[in-house]
Scaffold this active site. Structure first.
Site, short mmCIF file in Angstrom:
data_model
loop_
_atom_site.label_atom_id
_atom_site.label_comp_id
_atom_site.label_asym_id
_atom_site.label_seq_id
_atom_site.Cartn_x
_atom_site.Cartn_y
_atom_site.Cartn_z
N HIS A 189 0.71 5.22 1.34
CA HIS A 189 -0.07 6.08 2.23
C HIS A 189 0.56 7.48 2.26
CE1 HIS A 189 -2.80 7.04 5.49
NE2 HIS A 189 -1.79 7.64 6.08
N ASP A 224 -2.82 0.79 8.21
CA ASP A 224 -1.69 1.70 7.95
C ASP A 224 -0.51 1.48 8.90
OD1 ASP A 224 -3.11 2.89 5.88
OD2 ASP A 224 -3.98 4.41 7.19
N ASN A 251 0.85 -1.19 0.00
CA ASN A 251 0.00 0.00 0.00
C ASN A 251 0.89 1.24 0.00
OD1 ASN A 251 -2.41 1.58 0.28
ND2 ASN A 251 -1.94 1.85 2.45
N SER A 294 4.60 7.03 2.45
CA SER A 294 5.22 5.75 2.83
C SER A 294 4.63 4.63 2.00
CB SER A 294 4.92 5.41 4.30
OG SER A 294 5.17 6.49 5.17
#
Ligand code: GAR
Length: 209
Positions: free
Chosen positions: A108, A144, A106, A135
């Site tokens: 973020h 997260d 992912n 990040s």
């Protein structure tokens, strides 16, 4: 060398997807782009690049688990060895995340662990931080909070507003996400316990909450 088959999940604009599609000399092949929204603008980037697109509308499911199940079935049709969340704005169930453990990434828009969740640029400005950024991390069941792979730092300027700050951060996102995916495709990056490991060295980020 066979290119790494990957599937990208999006919900909206798809600028990170576009940056990944445009990666020079990619060692990966984007097999499909799946959106949970019909009108995600990013689908156009996929179509333009002749990448298969799928829509799985979360509103058509009675529960998160049913949605995640359909998502998993769809991803697996493409035999993806890596799944990337590129502005995918749905929380995924622990079962889903655990199933793809070590092959789910992912991006973020903050220097995690700071500003998890939504509206990160607004919150960074309100908090008066001097540095902000983005990040890329492995996804784990904690939102997260998975092991970080790479961060890009951006200075917050005195006259920044949400738009100007997010634009500078986004530019960095478009650099660090393709980089992380290339590392993974080169077999240089893996998840090991609590750390992302690059070239056999754990990546340690000394950020605090
Ligand atoms: C990006 O800034 C990405 O970091 C963020 O959504 C934006 C998507 O933009 N993701 C999250 O906030 C995930 N929690 P894009 O659709 O243009 O790539």
């Amino acid at each position: 060398m066979e290119k790494l088959p990957l599937v990208a999940l999006i919900s909206g604009r798809g600028s990170n997807l576009k940056a990944i599609i445009d990666t020079p000399n990619p060692l990966f092949e984007i097999r499909a782009v799946i959106s949970n929204r019909y009108h995600a603008k990013g689908l156009a980037h996929a179509k333009q690049a002749d990448i298969a697109t799928e829509i799985i509308d979360h509103d058509l499911f009675n529960s998160r688990l049913e949605f995640d199940h359909a998502l998993k079935n769809c991803i697996n049709q493409y035999q993806a060895k890596l799944v990337i969340l590129a502005g995918f704005m749905r929380i995924l169930s622990p079962d889903f995340v655990n199933y793809y453990q070590g092959r789910l990434l992912n991006i973020h828009p903050s220097l995690l662990p700071a500003f998890k969740g939504l509206n990160t640029h607004k919150r960074a400005l309100e908090a008066g931080v001097k540095e902000h950024g983005a990040s890329v991390h492995f996804v784990t069941a904690d939102l997260d909070a998975g092991p970080i792979i790479i961060q890009a730092r951006v200075a917050v300027l005195a006259d920044d507003n949400e738009a100007s700050l997010s634009q500078r951060v986004l530019k960095q996102e478009h650099r660090i996400y393709p980089q992380s995916i290339q590392w993974f495709a080169q077999n240089r990056l893996r998840l090991e316990g609590q750390y992302a490991v690059l070239d056999d060295k754990p990546l340690i980020f000394n950020n605090t909450d």
